[in-house]
Design a protein around this motif. Structure first.
Motif, PDB file in Angstrom:
ATOM      1  N   UNK A 153      -2.396  -7.753  -8.767  1.00 46.31           N
ATOM      2  CA  UNK A 153      -2.570  -7.150 -10.135  1.00 46.31           C
ATOM      3  C   UNK A 153      -3.623  -6.094 -10.099  1.00 46.31           C
ATOM      4  N   UNK A 154      -4.651  -6.747  -9.229  1.00 44.73           N
ATOM      5  CA  UNK A 154      -5.862  -5.802  -9.071  1.00 44.73           C
ATOM      6  C   UNK A 154      -5.660  -4.503  -8.469  1.00 44.73           C
ATOM      7  N   UNK A 155      -5.199  -5.049  -7.384  1.00 44.58           N
ATOM      8  CA  UNK A 155      -4.741  -3.613  -6.302  1.00 44.58           C
ATOM      9  C   UNK A 155      -3.870  -2.746  -6.827  1.00 44.58           C
ATOM     10  N   UNK A 156      -2.876  -3.090  -7.999  1.00 44.93           N
ATOM     11  CA  UNK A 156      -2.038  -2.332  -8.624  1.00 44.93           C
ATOM     12  C   UNK A 156      -2.637  -1.301  -9.587  1.00 44.93           C
ATOM     13  N   UNK A 157      -3.903  -1.725  -9.661  1.00 44.41           N
ATOM     14  CA  UNK A 157      -4.585  -0.843 -10.903  1.00 44.41           C
ATOM     15  C   UNK A 157      -4.430   0.471 -10.523  1.00 44.41           C
ATOM     16  N   UNK A 158      -4.267   1.530 -11.130  1.00 45.14           N
ATOM     17  CA  UNK A 158      -4.341   3.033 -10.748  1.00 45.14           C
ATOM     18  C   UNK A 158      -5.723   3.457 -10.482  1.00 45.14           C
ATOM     19  N   UNK A 159      -7.054   2.871 -10.895  1.00 50.61           N
ATOM     20  CA  UNK A 159      -8.261   3.240 -10.580  1.00 50.61           C
ATOM     21  C   UNK A 159      -8.754   2.251  -9.726  1.00 50.61           C
ATOM     22  N   UNK A 160      -7.995   1.670  -8.928  1.00 47.22           N
ATOM     23  CA  UNK A 160      -8.433   0.320  -7.746  1.00 47.22           C
ATOM     24  C   UNK A 160      -9.344   1.082  -6.718  1.00 47.22           C
ATOM     25  N   UNK A 161      -8.717   2.234  -6.165  1.00 47.27           N
ATOM     26  CA  UNK A 161      -9.515   2.574  -5.105  1.00 47.27           C
ATOM     27  C   UNK A 161     -10.785   3.323  -5.465  1.00 47.27           C
ATOM     28  N   UNK A 162     -10.966   3.363  -6.835  1.00 40.53           N
ATOM     29  CA  UNK A 162     -12.522   4.051  -7.370  1.00 40.53           C
ATOM     30  C   UNK A 162     -13.267   3.033  -8.017  1.00 40.53           C
ATOM     31  N   UNK A 163     -12.977   1.520  -7.480  1.00 41.32           N
ATOM     32  CA  UNK A 163     -13.714   0.707  -8.153  1.00 41.32           C
ATOM     33  C   UNK A 163     -14.373  -0.383  -7.158  1.00 41.32           C
ATOM     34  N   UNK A 164     -15.466  -1.063  -7.724  1.00 44.27           N
ATOM     35  CA  UNK A 164     -16.002  -2.094  -6.931  1.00 44.27           C
ATOM     36  C   UNK A 164     -15.894  -3.249  -7.864  1.00 44.27           C
ATOM     37  N   UNK A 165     -15.173  -4.324  -7.401  1.00 41.56           N
ATOM     38  CA  UNK A 165     -14.638  -5.491  -7.950  1.00 41.56           C
ATOM     39  C   UNK A 165     -15.301  -6.750  -7.704  1.00 41.56           C
TER      40      UNK A 165
END
Length: 96
Positions: free
Chosen positions: A67-79
């Motif tokens: 689910x998290x890696x499917x987020x469109x902003x994923x590549x711009x996030x620190x999680x």
């Protein structure tokens, strides 16, 4: 399984405004669908930051990662992810 997820977003300043608008619209649609389905239980903005704290209710680590890696902003996030367990002193059996 319940997970607390902190997401800090850092969109590059040189990303074209049109592309930013598209990814933000896709992010909103995706996150709201996950909320409707019940896997994204809660989301709160962290005041003064482009960050949120969310609660996910998923089967396991693999589902959360998908689910998290499917987020469109994923590549711009620190999680940051924290697994949650009900405390034995809790007076409720759910999070209502």
């Amino acid at each position: 399984m319940l997970f607390q997820v902190r997401m800090d977003v850092k969109i590059p300043h040189d990303l074209p405004a049109e592309q930013v608008a598209e990814v933000l619209a896709a992010e909103k649609a995706y996150s709201q669908e996950l909320q409707r389905q019940g896997s994204w239980r809660h989301i709160w903005r962290i005041a003064g930051q482009y960050s949120n704290i969310s609660i996910f209710d998923v089967a396991d680590n693999a589902e959360l990662h998908a689910l998290l890696s499917g987020l469109p902003l994923f590549k711009f996030m620190h999680i940051e992810v924290t697994a949650l367990l009900r405390h034995p002193s809790a007076i409720r059996e759910n999070d209502s």
